[in-house]
Structure formats: structure tokens, C-alpha cells
Design a protein around this motif. Structure first.
Motif, short mmCIF file in Angstrom:
data_model
loop_
_atom_site.label_atom_id
_atom_site.label_comp_id
_atom_site.label_asym_id
_atom_site.label_seq_id
_atom_site.Cartn_x
_atom_site.Cartn_y
_atom_site.Cartn_z
N GLY A 451 63.58 -3.31 -78.88
CA GLY A 451 62.19 -3.59 -78.58
C GLY A 451 61.31 -2.38 -78.64
N LEU A 452 60.08 -2.60 -78.28
CA LEU A 452 59.02 -1.61 -78.39
C LEU A 452 58.27 -1.50 -77.07
CD1 LEU A 452 57.57 0.00 -80.82
CD2 LEU A 452 55.86 -1.81 -80.67
N ARG A 453 58.01 -0.28 -76.65
CA ARG A 453 57.20 -0.03 -75.45
C ARG A 453 55.96 0.76 -75.88
NH1 ARG A 453 54.68 2.32 -71.35
NH2 ARG A 453 55.79 2.65 -69.39
N THR A 454 54.79 0.22 -75.60
CA THR A 454 53.55 0.95 -75.83
C THR A 454 52.97 1.31 -74.46
OG1 THR A 454 52.03 -0.94 -75.80
CG2 THR A 454 53.17 -0.47 -77.88
N PHE A 462 65.86 -10.23 -78.10
CA PHE A 462 67.25 -10.40 -77.66
C PHE A 462 68.03 -11.12 -78.76
CE2 PHE A 462 65.11 -9.73 -73.65
CZ PHE A 462 66.01 -8.97 -72.93
N TYR A 463 69.29 -10.74 -78.92
CA TYR A 463 70.11 -11.39 -79.93
C TYR A 463 71.56 -11.40 -79.43
CZ TYR A 463 71.55 -6.63 -81.30
OH TYR A 463 72.03 -5.35 -81.32
N GLY A 464 72.44 -12.03 -80.18
CA GLY A 464 73.84 -12.11 -79.78
C GLY A 464 74.18 -13.54 -79.41
N PRO A 465 74.39 -13.82 -78.12
CA PRO A 465 74.72 -15.19 -77.75
C PRO A 465 73.56 -16.15 -77.98
CG PRO A 465 74.34 -13.84 -75.81
CD PRO A 465 74.37 -12.91 -76.98
N THR A 466 72.35 -15.68 -77.74
CA THR A 466 71.15 -16.48 -78.01
C THR A 466 70.10 -15.55 -78.61
OG1 THR A 466 70.38 -16.08 -75.75
CG2 THR A 466 71.56 -18.14 -76.16
N ASN A 467 69.10 -16.15 -79.24
CA ASN A 467 68.08 -15.36 -79.92
C ASN A 467 66.70 -15.76 -79.41
OD1 ASN A 467 69.67 -13.91 -82.24
ND2 ASN A 467 70.43 -16.02 -82.21
N ARG A 502 58.50 -3.25 -86.48
CA ARG A 502 59.13 -3.10 -87.79
C ARG A 502 58.96 -1.69 -88.32
NH1 ARG A 502 61.04 -5.90 -92.11
NH2 ARG A 502 60.76 -7.91 -91.08
N ALA A 503 57.80 -1.12 -88.13
CA ALA A 503 57.55 0.24 -88.60
C ALA A 503 58.47 1.24 -87.89
CB ALA A 503 56.09 0.61 -88.39
N GLN A 504 58.67 1.03 -86.59
CA GLN A 504 59.56 1.91 -85.84
C GLN A 504 61.01 1.76 -86.32
OE1 GLN A 504 58.83 3.96 -82.53
NE2 GLN A 504 57.24 4.16 -84.09
N LYS A 509 65.44 4.15 -89.15
CA LYS A 509 66.55 3.75 -90.04
C LYS A 509 67.58 2.88 -89.33
CE LYS A 509 65.94 8.09 -92.55
NZ LYS A 509 66.54 9.38 -92.95
N ASP A 510 67.11 1.94 -88.52
CA ASP A 510 68.00 1.02 -87.82
C ASP A 510 68.19 -0.22 -88.69
OD1 ASP A 510 69.50 -0.45 -86.08
OD2 ASP A 510 68.12 -0.29 -84.39
N ASP A 511 69.08 -0.13 -89.65
CA ASP A 511 69.25 -1.18 -90.64
C ASP A 511 69.70 -2.50 -90.04
OD1 ASP A 511 68.53 0.67 -92.54
OD2 ASP A 511 70.58 1.19 -93.08
N ASP A 512 70.52 -2.45 -88.99
CA ASP A 512 70.99 -3.68 -88.36
C ASP A 512 69.84 -4.45 -87.72
OD1 ASP A 512 73.61 -3.19 -89.09
OD2 ASP A 512 74.11 -2.16 -87.22
N ALA A 513 68.90 -3.73 -87.13
CA ALA A 513 67.77 -4.40 -86.48
C ALA A 513 66.85 -5.05 -87.50
CB ALA A 513 67.00 -3.40 -85.63
N VAL A 514 66.72 -4.45 -88.67
CA VAL A 514 65.85 -5.02 -89.71
C VAL A 514 66.27 -6.45 -90.03
CG1 VAL A 514 65.20 -4.87 -92.15
CG2 VAL A 514 65.25 -2.80 -90.75
N LYS A 515 67.55 -6.69 -90.05
CA LYS A 515 68.07 -8.01 -90.41
C LYS A 515 67.78 -9.06 -89.33
CE LYS A 515 71.94 -5.65 -92.65
NZ LYS A 515 73.40 -5.37 -92.57
N LEU A 516 67.45 -8.61 -88.13
CA LEU A 516 67.26 -9.54 -87.01
C LEU A 516 65.80 -9.83 -86.73
CD1 LEU A 516 69.96 -7.96 -84.71
CD2 LEU A 516 70.09 -10.24 -85.71
N LEU A 517 64.90 -9.21 -87.45
CA LEU A 517 63.47 -9.45 -87.22
C LEU A 517 63.06 -10.85 -87.66
CD1 LEU A 517 61.90 -6.02 -88.20
CD2 LEU A 517 61.94 -7.07 -85.93
#
Length: 517
Positions: A451-454, A462-467, A502-504, A509-517
């Protein structure tokens, strides 16, 4: 003639004295101001809510407060992955968990990757890590290592040195760690600047106080946090975790109610206690705490609230020794004249819950575990009483230390130095901070999430057992109990935060997170 002979003799004597090795005075000379000494005091699970410099009303921490008062306090120092080992790996590398390879606890840190103390060594520093490290391996970059194996023990702890020798030291781990640190400081090469990590086990579960601190808070009744009876409405991960004081906190192991003093495994090996230590523990926890528990025969909310009081009393009593030992180290710097050219940092590896949402432990992106304390003192450089409200991340710690030492910052480090901010200089700075937590399902059943904190908002996936997603407005809901994701009127804010997220993810370079957006 006698005068000439005397002159020759004095000349010869002077030459002889000049040829002798230089005498080292008792008070070690300070290295050049361009290369300050640096001490990084690093604790475990010490919540900012338990530090009076951060406004805590639960306790007093005069020595941590002193560092903040004489230097700077970071009010929004955030971690990238709120869990012990990964936080230490981020400190060493200045990189997110997905790049340094240490995503979850109880793994082995890959030692064949760059760590910032190597850069300090190249710049003339002698380096040491003493105390808790918790990385499963011995990283490069240190001239001296003497660390606890794994989590370590509170009493009569073992230490492993750089020769892979295990030595048991009598006493309480916080005191032992400080004494070993002072021994190293006294025996180091005084001609070189130094970088020292003092790694404390406190205040990690199972919260065993030093003997003088047993019962230190027994006369205090702590107020329940406003979210203590959180119903987790609209927050599936918060509802499904396994880290509540009610159901997860154990009476015997965590709160020492009828503790097994013959226990040989786990975080606490009571069989290590000396007869004197064992008697003190039994007198307090059996003679007072366990007897009170038996007499009250509590159930329901009364039992949960009793557990909360016992938890805070042990936790804060354990923290007493931590602060006291920090004071001992500060006093040594004063007495030896090292204080003026020594940077002193105090930080914890992440935040911790002290009953908020009914919890203990960490892991979540929510404020109590996302934020970690960080205070820093550097006389003549950092103005006393400085307060930083910018979003600083623990990927920034390594480059800041390198900057303080006048060393080059490698281009692959993902953080940036906040030394200009500490010096009061105007400099471009991040408007958001990225976070990614992985460990699931054990030990606390917290769903993986990023996630992102501004400054004002927090967006979580959240992902894994539920999304699912969560969105919080920290200005109107600082305790994060109202999930605004999908609610009418927040469409534009959500879209903007997703774009920034997404920019963050791409930037880091968090390639795994890109797939979950």
C-alpha cells in the motif's frame, strides 16, 4: 664544555623520544569533524506510543527523550515491511525486501550482496554490530561481530562472535549488550572513526523485565485504547488475524501465570535462570501475579482487560532497562569527550500495538506498526529540538548514515539521505511512502498486503486468501476504523492514489505487486 655536552645530550634525548611510538592519552582524540563517529542503537518492537518524546502518557523515557531534545525527532518515520528480520535487512541494504531477498522472518540473509557498512570501511571506519541481529547469517562489512543467536534470551544470553564461537554471559541481556558495546568502544583504534550498532532484544515478546524492574508499573492502571474493542467492521484482514490480547496472548508464556520454570525451549528458556534470578521471578510472578489471577477468577471482558494491564506492565518494565542503558552509553560519550563528534541514533525495527485494535505484535500497514521511533543527535550539525514531519522510510537510513560519514551512496540503494532535512535545508522530498508485507499464514495470520501512505491518505491492497482494498482518511479517521474504499465521493481520490501507488511500485521495481494491481 659541560654546557655543550648537556646540549648534545638533550638533543639526543629529544631525537630518541621522537622516535618512540606516540603516547595514546586516556581520553581518545576525536576523529576529524568531517568523519563523525556514529552509534546506531536499534531496539526490537519498541512502540513510539511507549516513548514520552512522542507524547506517551504511559511511561517516561528520559534518555531517549534526551537524544530527541538535543537533536531531532522524526514524527513520520515509516518502515517498508513491519517485521523484525526484514527491517534489519532493509537497514543494511537500503532496499525493499523484494530486492534484498529477506521478506519474512527466520531466513538467512544473503551475505553476498552489498551492505552499507562496507562503504564505511572503505572510508576509514571501523565497524561493529553487538547484540541482536536476527538475520540467520553474519553479513559482511563489520570488523567486529558479537550477536545473539536468533531471538536470543533475556537472561544469561549466548552471543556468537565473528570467529563463530558461542559464549554465554551471565546477567540481563540489555545490560550485557551495553557492557559489550562499552568494552568494544574502549578497545577500538582511537585514531579511526567508528560505526557501531547496539542491537537490543528489548522489547520483544515475551517481555521479561530486568530484576530491578519487576513490578515497576503495578500501581498504574492503564487506560484502554479507544479501539481496544474494535469490531473490525469493513476490514476483513483486521478481523481474521491471530494477534489479539484476548485470544492469542498466552497466560503462561506471555504473562507468566504459573510459568514453567523448567522450560527449555521457545523465546524464553527459564531453565537458564540462576537460583537468584529464579527466586526473584517466582517471588513476583508466582507470589503476586499468579496468586492474583487465581483469586480473581476472571472471565469475559474482565479477563481480557486484566491481561491488557499485565501485558503493559511487563512490556513497559522491560523498556525501563532499555532506556536506562541508553543513558549509560550517553554518559560514557560525555565522560570520554566523544559526545561532541558522535552521531547517536535511536530507532526500533518497527512499531508495535499496545492494545490498539485489541492487539499486540505488528505486521499491518496501520499506523501503530507502520511508524517506528527515530531520534538522532549530532552536536553542531543538527539543531536541538528539530522536528521532521516528512515521510521518511527505513530505506533512507543507510544513505543517511553514509551521507553523515562523507561516504558515497551507491546508486542501487533505493532510499535517499534525509541529512539535508535534518540540517534545515530545503530539498525535494517524497510525497508518499510504499509498503509491502508478506508473511502468511504463520505466525499471526495477517494477510499479505502492499500500500501507499501519503500525508493524509492510506490506500491498501490485501491479497492471498482474499483480495480487497482499503482506504483511510488519516485526517478525519486517525485510528483507521472506517474503510472508505468504494464509498461514494471517493472515486477521484481513489483513482489518484492508485496511480501514485503504481508509480511507486514501478519505481521500486516490485514486479510481484504489479501483477496484483
Amino acid at each position: 664544555m659541560k654546557r655543550n655536552l648537556l646540549t648534545v645530550s638533550l638533543t639526543a634525548l629529544t631525537a630518541l623520544l621522537l622516535a618512540l611510538p606516540a603516547y595514546t592519552p586516556l581520553k581518545a582524540p576525536s576523529p576529524p569533524a568531517s568523519q563523525p563517529n556514529i552509534i546506531f542503537i536499534f531496539s526490537d518492537d519498541h512502540a513510539y506510543q511507549a516513548i514520552s518524546a512522542y507524547g506517551s502518557k504511559l511511561t517516561r523515557t528520559p534518555n531517549i527523550d534526551r537524544i530527541a531534545r538535543e537533536g531531532a525527532i522524526l514524527n513520520n518515520n515509516l518502515v517498508t515491511n513491519s517485521i523484525c528480520g526484514p527491517s534489519r535487512a532493509t537497514l543494511l541494504t537500503g532496499k525493499y525486501s523484494h530486492l534484498n531477498g529477506y521478506k519474512v522472518n527466520e531466513r538467512k540473509f544473503e551475505v553476498n550482496q552489498p551492505v552499507f557498512p562496507e562503504m564505511l570501511q572503505k572510508n576509514g571506519y571501523q565497524t561493529a554490530w553487538i547484540g541482536k541481529m536476527h538475520l540467520g547469517s553474519m553479513p559482511h562489512g563489520f570488523d567486529y561481530l558479537n550477536v545473539l543467536p536468533g531471538q536470543g534470551q533475556y537472561y544469561n544470553p549466548d552471543f556468537i562472535n565473528g570467529r563463530n564461537e558461542t559464549v554465554r554471559y551471565p546477567g540481563y541481556v540489555t545490560n550485557v549488550t551495553t557492557q559489550l558495546s562499552l568494552d568494544w568502544l574502549k578497545g577500538r583504534d582511537p585514531a579511526k572513526p567508528f560505526f557501531l550498532v547496539v542491537g537490543h532484544k528489548a522489547t520483544h515478546r515475551e517481555w521479561l523485565p530486568d530484576l530491578p524492574d519487576l513490578g515497576a508499573y503495578d500501581k498504574v492502571t492503564f487506560p484502554l485504547p479507544s479501539t481496544f474493542y474494535d469490531n473490525y467492521d469493513g476490514r476483513a484482514a483486521a478481523r481474521d488475524q491471530d494477534m489479539t490480547i484476548d485470544k492469542t496472548m498466552r497466560l503462561k508464556e506471555d504473562l507468566k501465570v504459573h510459568a514453567n520454570y523448567d522450560q527449555k525451549g521457545g523465546y524464553t528458556t527459564y531453565s537458564r535462570l540462576s537460583p537468584e534470578q529464579r527466586k526473584a521471578f517466582a517471588d513476583y510472578y508466582e507470589g503476586k501475579v499468579s496468586r492474583e489471577f487465581d483469586e480473581k477468577q476472571l472471565t469475559g471482558k474482565a479477563l481480557v482487560e486484566w491481561k491488557y494491564q499485565r501485558y503493559l506492565r511487563d512490556y513497559l518494565a522491560t523498556a525501563n532497562s532499555l532506556d536506562r542503558n541508553i543513558g549509560e552509553l550517553l554518559n560514557y560519550l560525555d565522560q570520554t569527550g566523544l559526545a561532541q563528534n558522535t552521531v547517536v541514533i535511536y530507532a526500533s525495527d518497527q512499531g508495535f500495538y499496545l492494545g490498539e485494535h485489541g492487539w499486540f505484535d505488528k505486521r499491518f500497514i496501520y499506523e501503530e506498526s507502520l511508524k517506528t521511533p527515530f531520534v538522532i543527535r549530532y552536536p553542531g550539525v543538527i539543531k536541538p529540538g528539530t522536528k521532521l514531519n516528512q515521510l521518511v522510510s527505513n530505506i533512507d537510513w543507510a544513505p543517511t548514515v553514509l551521507n553523515l560519514a562523507g561516504a558515497a551512496i551507491p546508486s542501487d540503494i533505493q532510499g535517499q539521505s534525509f541529512l539535508p532535512l535534518l540540517k534545515g535545508e530545503k530539498t525535494p522530498w517524497r510525497k508518499e511512502a510504499y509498503y509491502h508485507y508478506y508473511e502468511y499464514p504463520e505466525p499471526h495470520h495477517v494477510s499479505p498486503h502492499f500500500g501507499l501512505r501519503t500525508e493524509r491518505y492510506k490506500l491498501v491492497r490485501f491479497y492471498g486468501p482474499t483480495n480487497f482494498w482499503e482506504l483511510y482518511d488519516l485526517k478525519t479517521d486517525p485510528r483507521e476504523v472506517r474503510n472508505l474504499y468504494g464509498q461514494k465521493g471517493y472515486e477521484a481520490i481513489t483513482a489518484d492514489l492508485k496511480a501514485r501507488l503504481r508509480a511507486q511500485i514501478e519505481q521500486y521495481k516490485d514486479d510481484d505487486a504489479v501483477k496484483l494491481l
